[in-house]
Structure formats: C-alpha cells, structure tokens
Design an enzyme around this catalytic site. Sequence first.
Site, PDB file in Angstrom:
ATOM      1  N   HIS A 175       0.863  -1.185   0.000  1.00 29.99           N
ATOM      2  CA  HIS A 175       0.000   0.000   0.000  1.00 29.99           C
ATOM      3  C   HIS A 175       0.897   1.232   0.000  1.00 29.99           C
ATOM      4  O   HIS A 175       2.021   1.207   0.489  1.00 29.99           O
ATOM      5  CB  HIS A 175      -0.867  -0.046   1.270  1.00 29.99           C
ATOM      6  CG  HIS A 175      -1.939   0.983   1.340  1.00 29.99           C
ATOM      7  ND1 HIS A 175      -1.701   2.290   1.692  1.00 29.99           N
ATOM      8  CD2 HIS A 175      -3.276   0.885   1.144  1.00 29.99           C
ATOM      9  CE1 HIS A 175      -2.834   2.957   1.701  1.00 29.99           C
ATOM     10  NE2 HIS A 175      -3.817   2.135   1.367  1.00 29.99           N
ATOM     11  N   ASP A 226       3.064  -4.505   8.143  1.00 33.78           N
ATOM     12  CA  ASP A 226       1.806  -3.782   7.984  1.00 33.78           C
ATOM     13  C   ASP A 226       0.686  -4.813   8.085  1.00 33.78           C
ATOM     14  O   ASP A 226       0.456  -5.594   7.165  1.00 33.78           O
ATOM     15  CB  ASP A 226       1.802  -3.075   6.626  1.00 33.78           C
ATOM     16  CG  ASP A 226       0.432  -2.510   6.241  1.00 33.78           C
ATOM     17  OD1 ASP A 226      -0.533  -2.667   6.998  1.00 33.78           O
ATOM     18  OD2 ASP A 226       0.342  -1.919   5.141  1.00 33.78           O
ATOM     19  N   GLN A 268      -4.568  -5.400   6.891  1.00 34.76           N
ATOM     20  CA  GLN A 268      -5.512  -6.331   6.271  1.00 34.76           C
ATOM     21  C   GLN A 268      -5.504  -7.709   6.918  1.00 34.76           C
ATOM     22  O   GLN A 268      -6.325  -8.553   6.575  1.00 34.76           O
ATOM     23  CB  GLN A 268      -5.190  -6.471   4.778  1.00 34.76           C
ATOM     24  CG  GLN A 268      -5.325  -5.190   3.986  1.00 34.76           C
ATOM     25  CD  GLN A 268      -6.741  -4.653   3.948  1.00 34.76           C
ATOM     26  OE1 GLN A 268      -7.705  -5.413   4.013  1.00 34.76           O
ATOM     27  NE2 GLN A 268      -6.881  -3.343   3.845  1.00 34.76           N
ATOM     28  N   LYS A 287     -10.752  -1.339  10.508  1.00 33.29           N
ATOM     29  CA  LYS A 287     -10.900  -2.489   9.616  1.00 33.29           C
ATOM     30  C   LYS A 287     -11.288  -3.757  10.375  1.00 33.29           C
ATOM     31  O   LYS A 287     -11.513  -4.800   9.767  1.00 33.29           O
ATOM     32  CB  LYS A 287      -9.607  -2.721   8.830  1.00 33.29           C
ATOM     33  CG  LYS A 287      -9.249  -1.578   7.879  1.00 33.29           C
ATOM     34  CD  LYS A 287      -7.981  -1.874   7.112  1.00 33.29           C
ATOM     35  CE  LYS A 287      -7.464  -0.656   6.365  1.00 33.29           C
ATOM     36  NZ  LYS A 287      -8.307  -0.230   5.233  1.00 33.29           N
ATOM     37  N   CYS A 313      -4.746   2.432  -3.740  1.00 30.66           N
ATOM     38  CA  CYS A 313      -3.494   2.938  -3.144  1.00 30.66           C
ATOM     39  C   CYS A 313      -2.342   1.957  -3.356  1.00 30.66           C
ATOM     40  O   CYS A 313      -1.469   1.800  -2.498  1.00 30.66           O
ATOM     41  CB  CYS A 313      -3.660   3.242  -1.659  1.00 30.66           C
ATOM     42  SG  CYS A 313      -4.731   4.641  -1.334  1.00 30.66           S
TER      43      CYS A 313
END
Length: 404
Positions: free
Chosen positions: A121, A198, A201, A224, A362
């Site tokens: 991202h 990261d 997700q 999220k 993104c």
Amino acid sequence: MLDIQAIRAQFPILTQTVNGKPLVYFDNAATSQKPQVVINAIAEYYETINANIHRGVHALSQIATDAYEASRHTIQNHLNAKHAFEVLFTSGTTHGINLVASGFTKFVKEGDEVMISAIEHHSNIVPWQMLCERTGANLVVIPMNDKGELIIEEFEKLLSDKTKIIAVNHISNALGTINPVKYIIEKAHAVGAAVLIDGAQAVPHLKVDVQDLDCDFYAFSGHKMCGPTGTGILYGKEEWLNKLPPYQGGGEMIKEVTFAKTTYADLPHKFEAGTPNIAGGIVLGKAIDYLNSIGLENIQAYEHELLEYGTEKLLAIEGLTIVGTAAQKTSVISFNLEGIHPYDIGAIIDKMGVAVRTGHHCTQPIMDAFCIPGTVRASFAFYNTKEEIDILVEAVKKAQRMLA
C-alpha cells in the site's frame, strides 16, 4: 459453524437499502462495519465517562484512565505481546508506519538499504521513500510474480548486511495475497535487519501472535476490525521502542521539562503525545473482544468459504479476469471485465445496492505491473453471505451487458 443471520442482526447498517435495493457491502478491505456493541460502547463513553486520562485526580478521569489502560491490556493479550507498554495507541496503520520510519532516521545512513515489496500500500511505500531521501539510503523492492506472490528467491538474493529494515504487508489489500512474513522475519534477523509488518488487512481475518512471528514492529488500524475510525496500534519490541526517538513532542510524553532540557516519559507514553482518541482506544478493546467472542479461527474458515465460492462464481462470467491468484489468499477478489473500465462497473452495480471498491486501491505499482488502470475489488467479511455474492455476480453480468 457460525450463525451468520444472528451475526448480521448485530450490524444495524446491514438492514439499509441503497437505491431501493438491500445493501450488499463488499468494501470491507476499506473499512469494516460496526456491531451494535461497539456503537453502544462509543455512546456509553461520552454519556457516562468523558474525561481526560492520566492527568486528573477526579473520579471520571480515573475511570477513563482505567478503561483506556484496560483496553491496552486487552490488545496486548490479543497480540500476545510480552509487555503492555509495547502496545502504542495510534490513529491508524499509517501513523504507526510513519512513527517507525521517522525514528529510523537515527539508524540509517547513506548507502544503507531499506527494503519493501512490490505489493505494498502507498502507506508502506511513501514513508520509506521519505526516509531514504533524508538519509541517502537506497530503497530495494522485493519483486512479485504474475500471481501476485512475492518471489522469495529474489528476496533472499536482495538481503545483505546493508539491509537495515524491511517493511512488508502481512496481507495485500489489493490482491488478498498472504505473505510468508514469519520466514521473511527470520531471514531478515539473520543479517541484522529489523522488520515492520503492515497488518492492516491481516488482523480482521487472522489470529496474530507477535512473539511467534518475532517481528520488531506490527502496525494495524482499528476501523478495519469492527472498531472506530481514527484508531490503531503499533506494537514494537521493548528494545526497539527504547532506542527510537519520540515521533511527536507535547504533553504526556515527557518526564520533566525545562527551557534547558526535556527528558522523556517511559514507554508507552514516550510515543503518545497529547490527548489521544480516548473513546476510540477504549472501544477498540471492545471490538477485539467482540471478534474474539466469534473466534478468529471461525472467521478465517468461513471467509475462506466465501472466497472460494466467489472465485468460482465470478470466473464463470465470460471475459472476467481475477487479478491476484496467490495460493495463499484472504477474502479479497480483484477483477476486471474485458474492455470495460472498473470505475464504470462499480458505478453501475452501486445502483443495484452493491458496494465495492474500484481503482488502484493505493497500490499504483501493482496496477502498473499488470498494465491496468485498476480493478474492481470485492472484499468479504464474516457477516457477508453466499447469497450476497450471487447478487454481486448478477449485478456484474448486468453491468457487462449495459457496457459491452
């Protein structure tokens, strides 16, 4: 087995209609919907507690402080962090990544290397580019194959004693690829490099154990995973958090201030300047409790069913291509229809009540690699159903007929 209808009843927004059609919400990779228990907890904070934390001697301040720190312990236990002070509240994944990238200015010099991957991202690209611009370090990129998987053999070749930090996502937001982050961390540590993951997700779909992964940093967002917007967590190993300089200066992050010199507070407060999103931090803990009451293992299994079902049904549409076909995937399907711009598909199926994301998500380097302007992305959550996927499929077919 999950009782999906009972779960759906806990999400008020799912009863809405859009353009006269029942809402089919497949934009979960952008943000998840919120269960009533989370909505109630936000209202309860402002109705019964609302006070600043860590600073007041009055009763409401003490109650707010206790609730905020209890949430930190909830998140510590959820991640299996060794210490509660290794859990930093942030405004989201982007904030956490920038905090680390800024701090690494102290540890990176000209000629050193900062490694990311081809499927990141923008939030896990731009902060590292900025670090390289400040320091003269070089940005190194792990390539991907045509399935959207990282080429691990190339990663191993790129590793060297020049590598100072590696930043990769656990799961790609655009492709759904689940990366072998534990292996990447092991190899990185062998050459003395730190690793930031990261996890934006990943945390809604997988059980994350930061001690088992042995990552140095792990960042994610609350919104999220059924929590409020403007909330996030940066986990960092104690040894690294003690070495990193503060990201921001202000109240709460100090031990003593004079005009001659300031000394900083102990962890975690060293990185938590100013009045935080108190309600958000408290309620993020409630959201994690909610997910754990369902069970991340149960969520993962059910969402994999949705992924397989959706993949089969969408691939039956002539002219449809799925972008991102990794062997290890989470419940994200990015696709295109031959000869039709993804934006046009998204706009038409919205008229039928179906919410998807269109564009480059993104992740412009991914789209450039596939030589496409973007994709239609359908991302599923545990409150979605196979019947909703059927509605998506029929909506895509209708869009195809209209736009052909």
